[in-house]
Design an enzyme around this catalytic site. Structure first.
Site: not given
Ligand code: SF4
Ligand code: SF4
Ligand code: FES
Ligand code: FMN
Ligand code: SF4
Ligand code: SF4
Ligand code: SF4
Ligand code: SF4
Ligand code: SF4
Ligand code: FES
Ligand code: FES
Lengths: 580, 156, 524
Positions: A280, A283, A300, A320, A359, A362, A367, A509
């Site tokens: 990134e 980029e 992300c 990105s 996730k 995801e 993809e 997160c």
């Molecule tokens: S826990 Fe929330 S902020 Fe983090 S990757 Fe997941 S959706 Fe995004």
């Molecule tokens: S904190 Fe973890 S789960 Fe959330 S975007 Fe970053 S690497 Fe992915």
């Molecule tokens: S941005 Fe990765 S788990 Fe939340």
């Protein structure tokens, strides 16, 4: 105006901040008024009727969660009448609630169960009035069990007020009210899978789709090589569940617990967080050289990505193309890892431990099969991971530290702060600044990017170019930033920002929808502090200095944004229907 | 759906209830279809869930197709003591239906019950579309249904 | 000038009875008889005679025809209009006077009503702004806006002692005085949602004299400094909506709404908002939510609408009847108003009286008269064969009162001693044939149907109480379950979010108090 005012709670005089509600004021007197619909970080709605109190000189009961205190207010929080009324309210709620505790995912963490205990409800006094409402497990992330819903409305406050997604709403009226999506199915809705509704749900009416059984099956299958990655936010979210101070970093014990569970290789998502910065960051540097297009927006957070695809598809070109660290890890696990360890990728099962319910969605996007397999096989939330640990009786607090396996386990301080809002921005700037200028930043700490303010805006000077940056967490905040970008775009004006970080969940997160319950903003801050402390104490604090990152480019990827990177580490986005 | 109906109102959520009324009235089967709701959400720039939440809250809206004539029989206390239950039964009998909420096979009539219609002076009462019918008796009910059937038959 | 006016009472009931067909026929016959320049046919609002078919009032002869059919028209024209001999068999009365129309002139014992709110209903054509103006209409607004300060207007209303007629009885002037000093955008909202079973007074005011409401809102708007008024009318009230819309349009055309009213710098306009079938939207904050295009869930109070209301701006919500009292108060003064009714409840009250009385309908009488008076002197007494058993006052959330309370004055305070409320002024008279459990199940059904679902006590409580009242009616309820019902209703009173769930204790506890013996017979 005075900043505090005196009130009298059960005869005890206390000074409380002006503007407090009774429920807050009582806490200063050491009284936690029983409650069910109130949640600290959400606008109180007064739905449940449990928190009632008496106010001297006023008729009837008052809801303590919605009633502001006035100077010298005399509050009575317990009387035979109040206690009987509270009990009857909870009995009414239980009359409309299945007795499924023994098999309910929420048992032990359930606020309704706890309240029933607390109030001493020991028998069913009111005959049941139940309506059959099928479980909706159509979504890859979120399961809805409407029969267990007590209509406290917290999930709506999260989904509508904070996330501004409006996937769910109360439909119907009166006894027939149900919180659901327009189609009745979570899968066919605008739900972005962030799980913020789950975080605040007091009951088992909303929870993540469990994948524990599948993971146990893989672990018990001798033909499989099961590898695991853990998101940065996990290491600081375990302590609270094992009677340690919240935010304590248990990274070593976490690795050990995973080994004890039987994972064949324990790696770390932080490794691919560093890799994300390389990709990134490159980029961004490319855009700097070509003077745009701006802004570059981080990618992300899968909750954010689905939000963008649904509500801001016009901004796709700004996003990105980097996959999230979880998916980069997945793709590499069945290519790079398979190659380096000489393991048949068909035998590899990749599990991730994530703070996140999105996730799960995801990992199953079509993809996300660039390795020729599902890049990530199973995604467990922090809560699921803890359940597995408790299932076999491991007391994380008491076990030793362990190290991750080589190849995809080392990380820099920059990677670890990915787990909180502003972390990706800070990490990216540390690397981008140095790659562009050839000089290190004065200090690795970019304080402007830290903290829980909804939108953080700041500028940074890179070789005479002033870059405007914005960091938003929680999608309601994201909208504020995105609308500015959109407006500029529509008017043909230059973007107000060069670089934007967006995390779907408030706090990032550390506040993910898969994190242990009781995830208030205060708790999220404690977890975030754990991450910043770890970063501050590390020798390597920039992604490009991580030796395993250098190695993967030498041995496998060649260079950032190279051919292999594009194939494995980057993705594309689709446009989604916003009218679902 | 005729989107011109919507254009009568500025796209402001305050006009949502009006729009739902008008769109429903314009639908041949007296209801709000999925497509209607999506068009309305789109026009007002509201989440579909909000529009659905509103449409399912108010008793005058229906998300299921209904007959040309919607018979809303009041069953609140003043009408109840004046014999509303007999009125309900009589309509159901005369129309050959099984229970409240159903639509006749010819799609002419739907029988619904309602809370007080504000015409209790002529209890027991009902409204059929926009028209009030009061002091309902067996004979009167039959007459009403016959008249409407004659009227309905001519321009469906 | 016309020599004779034939006024058709047009309301939901007379339309149902065929009023338009008769009117069409009459116009035709009048033309046939070449009387079109002498006899003017027009429409008026309800005069509350109910169940009397098509009604025509003839002025200045003061003849009241009822149950007129198309077949009678020729005779009326030939005999009455040509020869001056009223058609006796259709005449209900030849002796009613204006403006105090008695409820049923045919009944000897009937007393005169005291009409303030309804002074023009049935007298003028509600669709004619000229007739309204010709009867002193808009004079009060003119006086207020051109000669008084807003504070003075608030003061008069305060002094008059007018209390809200929507149910809660809150002093109107006091309410205005909280909002009047607040800065910025403000609104007046008229609550015409009228969903309380047994209540249709607001409909008849709207159908009979819509300009009066407009004038009341105009005065309120001036007094509190509002920029806009809204009337939230329930979706079923088609004729009210039509007439009010016409009245608003006419008032605007006359410059009585819009910019610079009476050439002052006061500007104010009114729009209609339409409900869609939800009783709870009569609750003022749910009503505001509904006006904003949302589900009708009540809001958290405080803040009250007077501070944070429609569009989060200070908003006065008043009932139709409340606002319709205001013009007369302004015109004739607070003392005049206080000469009616009681000390704590001055003025008149419009009641709707229903059930087993000879003349159900609408009456406007001073506050404080007793139920016995209403039944005997205004409603023609009990129906033949009916003996008074109970009355429910104030709509479905009202208490059941028994015979021994017949002499309690009807006002806000006196009813309190019986734990009853005046509510919207609906009075439902039940006779010996009504089974209390049957009645209760219908009341509980209403609440179960109308609970908005926001709060747990009401959402679940109404469902359980309805189920249990059905069982009671079917004689399947144990006594101890009835006690449980009381406990639930009591808890709902204390813990429900809004008065809908809070008030359903009244019918249940009053049934328990005054009709326990009958209930005992139903217990399993
Ligand atoms: S826990 Fe929330 S902020 Fe983090 S990757 Fe997941 S959706 Fe995004
Ligand atoms: S904190 Fe973890 S789960 Fe959330 S975007 Fe970053 S690497 Fe992915
Ligand atoms: S941005 Fe990765 S788990 Fe939340
Ligand atoms: C469930 C419920 C229904 C109500 N319905 C009405 C109504 O139909 N009309 C009305 O004027 N007030 C109604 N009210 C009272 C209003 O909340 C409010 O008190 C009133 O409009 C204030 O006007 P007033 O002071 O002029 O009476 C209702 C209240 C509740 C709790
Ligand atoms: S939601 Fe709570 S109370 Fe309900 S079954 Fe589950 S654990 Fe028990
Ligand atoms: S709480 Fe104990 S007794 Fe009750 S259901 Fe659970 S295990 Fe059984
Ligand atoms: S997961 Fe997020 S988007 Fe989906 S319903 Fe819950 S809060 Fe809303
Ligand atoms: S799903 Fe959970 S949070 Fe939402 S209303 Fe139901 S119980 Fe409350
Ligand atoms: S009391 Fe009933 S109507 Fe009022 S908020 Fe609660 S559920 Fe809604
Ligand atoms: S906690 Fe206050 S009403 Fe639910
Ligand atoms: S009770 Fe039936 S119309 Fe009012």
């Amino acid at each position: 105006m005075n900043s505090t005012i005196p009130v009298i709670v059960d005869g005890k005089k206390v000074e409380v901040p002006n503007g407090s509600t009774i429920i807050q004021a009582a806490e200063y007197a050491g009284i936690e008024i029983p409650r069910l619909c109130y949640y600290k970080d959400l606008t109180p709605t007064g739905n449940c009727g449990v928190c009632i109190v008496e106010v001297k000189g006023q008729k009837g009961f008052k809801r303590s969660c919605t009633t502001p205190v006035t100077p010298n207010m005399e509050i009575i929080t317990r009387s035979a009448e109040i206690i009987n009324a509270r009990k009857t309210v909870v009995e009414l709620i239980l009359a409309n609630h299945p007795d499924d505790c023994l098999t309910c995912i929420k048992s032990g963490d359930c606020e309704l169960q706890a309240l029933s205990q607390q109030l001493g409800i020991d028998r069913e006094k009111i005959d049941k009035v139940l309506t059959k409402k099928p479980i909706d497990d159509s979504s890859l992330s979120i399961v809805r069990e409407p029969e267990k819903c007590i209509l406290c409305g917290r999930c709506l406050r999260a989904c509508q007020d904070i996330q501004t997604v409006f996937a769910i709403e109360a439909m119907g009226r009166g006894f027939n009210t149900e919180i659901t999506t327009p189609s009745g199915s979570m899968a066919e809705s605008v739900c972005i899978n962030c799980g913020q509704c789950i975080s605040v749900c007091p009951t088992g009416a909303l929870h993540e789709k469990l994948e524990i059984d599948e993971v146990w099956a893989a672990l018990n299958n001798p033909d499989k090589v099961v590898i695991v990655q853990e998101a940065p936010a996990i290491r600081v979210s375990l302590a609270e569940e094992f009677d340690l101070p919240p935010g304590t970093n248990l990274v070593g014990k976490m690795y050990n617990a995973l080994k004890m569970l039987g994972f064949d290789y324990v790696f770390d998502t932080n490794f691919t967080a560093d890799l994300t910065i390389m990709e990134e960051g490159s980029e961004f540097i490319e855009r700097l050289h070509e003077n745009g297009p701006y802004p570059l927006i981080t990618s992300c957070s899968p909750g954010w990505i689905k939000f963008m695809e649904t509500f801001y598809p016009d901004l796709t070109e700004c996003i990105s193309t980097c996959k999230s660290p979880q998916q980069m890890f997945g793709a590499l696990s069945k290519t790079y890892f398979a190659k380096m360890y000489n393991i048949d990728p068909a035998k590899i099962v990749t599990v991730s431990i994530m703070p996140c319910t999105a996730k799960k969605f995801e990992a199953r996007r079509p993809e996300m099969r660039s390795s020729g397999f599902a890049d990530v096989d199973y995604v467990l939330t922090t809560r699921e991971f803890i359940k597995m640990v408790k299932q076999v009786g491991i007391n994380i607090a008491a076990i030793d530290d362990a190290q991750p396996n080589d190849l995809m386990g080392s990380y820099s301080g920059a990677a670890t702060i990915f787990g909180t809002t502003g972390g990706v921005m800070e990490a990216a700037l540390r690397t981008a600044y140095e790659l562009v200028t050839g000089k290190a930043l004065d200090s690795c700490d970019i304080k402007e990017a830290r903290g829980f303010e909804g939108v953080k805006e700041f500028t940074i000077d890179v070789e005479g170019t002033t870059l405007s940056c914005a960091v938003a967490h929680g999608l309601g905040n994201a909208r504020k930033v995105l609308d500015k970008v959109k407006e500029a775009k529509e008017k043909g004006k230059p973007s107000p920002y060069h670089f934007i970080e967006i995390m779907a969940c408030p706090g990032g997160c550390v506040g993910g929808g898969g994190q242990p319950y009781g995830s208030t903003l205060e708790r999220r801050l404690e977890r975030a502090k754990g991450l910043y402390d770890e970063d501050g104490g590390m020798k390597i604090r920039k992604s490009h200095e991580n030796p395993e990152i250098k190695k993967i480019y030498e041995d496998f990827l060649e260079k950032p944004l190279g051919h292999k990177s594009h194939e494995l580490l980057h993705t594309h986005y689709i446009k989604r229907d916003a009218l679902l | 759906m005729d989107k011109r109906i919507l254009q009568k109102y500025p796209p402001n959520a305050e006009n949502l209830l009006f729009a739902l009324h008008d769109i429903q009235d314009a639908e041949k089967e007296n209801y709000l279809s999925e497509e209607d709701l999506k068009n309305i959400a789109d026009y007002f720039n509201l989440p579909l869930s909000k529009v659905m939440g509103v449409a399912t809250f108010y008793s005058m809206y229906s998300l299921k197709p209904r007959g040309k004539f919607i018979i809303r029989i009041c069953e609140s206390a003043p009408c109840h003591v004046a014999g509303a239950l007999n009125v309900i039964n009589e309509f159901i009998n005369v129309l050959g239906l099984e229970k409240v909420g159903e639509t006749t096979k010819d799609k002419l009539f739907t029988v619904e019950t309602s809370a007080c219609l504000g015409v209790c002076g002529v209890a027991p009462a009902c409204m059929i579309n926009d028209v009030v019918y009061g002091n309902l008796t067996k004979d009167k009910i039959k007459q009403i249904v016959d008249d409407l059937r004659a009227k309905g038959g001519s321009n469906v | 000038m016309f020599r004779t006016h034939a006024l058709f009472v047009i309301d939901q009931n007379t339309i149902d009875a065929g009023a338009y067909a008769v009117k069409y026929e009459l116009e035709k016959e009048i033309t046939n008889a070449s009387l079109q320049n002498e006899i003017k046919v027009s429409e008026t609002g309800s005069i509350n005679l109910i169940g009397k078919g098509v009604i025509i009032l003839v002025f200045p002869d003061s003849v009241l025809y009822t149950n007129v059919t198309v077949n009678d028209v020729k005779e009326i024209v030939n005999e009455h209009f040509l020869k001056g001999r009223p058609v006796k068999r259709l005449v209900l009365s030849e002796s009613f006077d204006i403006p105090n129309i008695t409820i049923s002139p045919a009944v000897e014992t009937t007393k005169k009503q005291q009409r303030i709110v309804l002074e023009r209903a049935g007298v003028i054509n509600p669709e004619s702004i000229d007739e309204y103006i010709a009867t002193m209409g808009y004079e009060a607004a003119g006086k207020a806006i051109t000669t008084m300060k807003p504070d003075e207007v608030v003061d008069i209303v305060k002094k008059s002692g007018l209390r809200g007629r929507g149910g809660a009885g809150f002093p109107t002037g006091l309410k205005w005085s909280f909002t009047s000093p607040l800065p910025g955008e403000k609104y007046v909202v008229c609550n015409a949602d009228e969903g309380e079973p047994g209540t249709f007074k607001d409909r008849l005011i709207l159908e009979g004299d819509p300009h009066k409401l407009i004038e009341g809102m105009l005065i309120c708007g001036y007094a509190i400094g509002a920029i806009m008024g809204y009337v939230y009318i329930r979706g079923e009230y088609n004729l009210s909506i039509k007439r009010l819309q016409k009245a608003i349009d006419d008032a605007r055309a006359y410059g009585l709404l819009g910019k610079n009213i009476f050439d002052t710098n006061f500007s104010f306009d009114i729009e209609i908002r339409k409900g869609a079938g939800a009783y709870v939207c009569g609750e003022e904050t749910a009503l505001i939510e509904s006006m904003e295009g949302k589900r009708g869930h009540p809001r958290v109070k405080p803040p009250f609408p007077g501070q944070v209301g429609f569009r989060n701006k200070p908003t006065i919500v008043n009932n139709v009847e409340t606002l319709s009292n205001v013009p007369n108060i302004l015109l004739k003064g607070a003392d005049w108003y206080r000469s009616f009714g009681t000390k704590n409840a001055p003025g008149t009250k419009v009641y709707t009286i229903l059930g087993k009385v000879n003349h159900p309908g609408l009456i406007e009488v001073p506050m404080g008269i007793t139920l016995r008076q209403i039944i005997n002197e205004y409603a023609g007494g009990m129906c033949a064969g009916s003996v008074f058993k109970a009355a429910q006052i104030g709509g479905s959330a009202g208490a059941l009162i028994s015979e021994k309370m017949l002499d309690t004055p009807l006002d806000y305070d006196s009813l309190g001693q019986w734990a009853a409320v005046l509510g919207s002024g609906a009075i439902l008279i039940l006779d010996q044939k009504t089974e209390i459990p049957d009645f209760l199940r219908s009341v509980m059904k209403f609440f179960e149907h109308e609970s908005c679902g926001k709060c747990s006590p009401c959402r679940i409580g109404t469902k359980i109480l309805f189920d249990k009242s059905m069982e009671l009616y079917k004689r399947k309820l144990k006594k101890q379950e009835w006690e449980e019902m009381l406990n639930i209703a009591n808890t709902m009173e204390k813990t429900s979010f809004c008065p809908l769930g809070q008030s359903l204790i009244l019918p249940i506890s009053s049934a328990d108090k005054y009709f326990k013996e009958e209930l005992e017979n139903y217990f399993l």
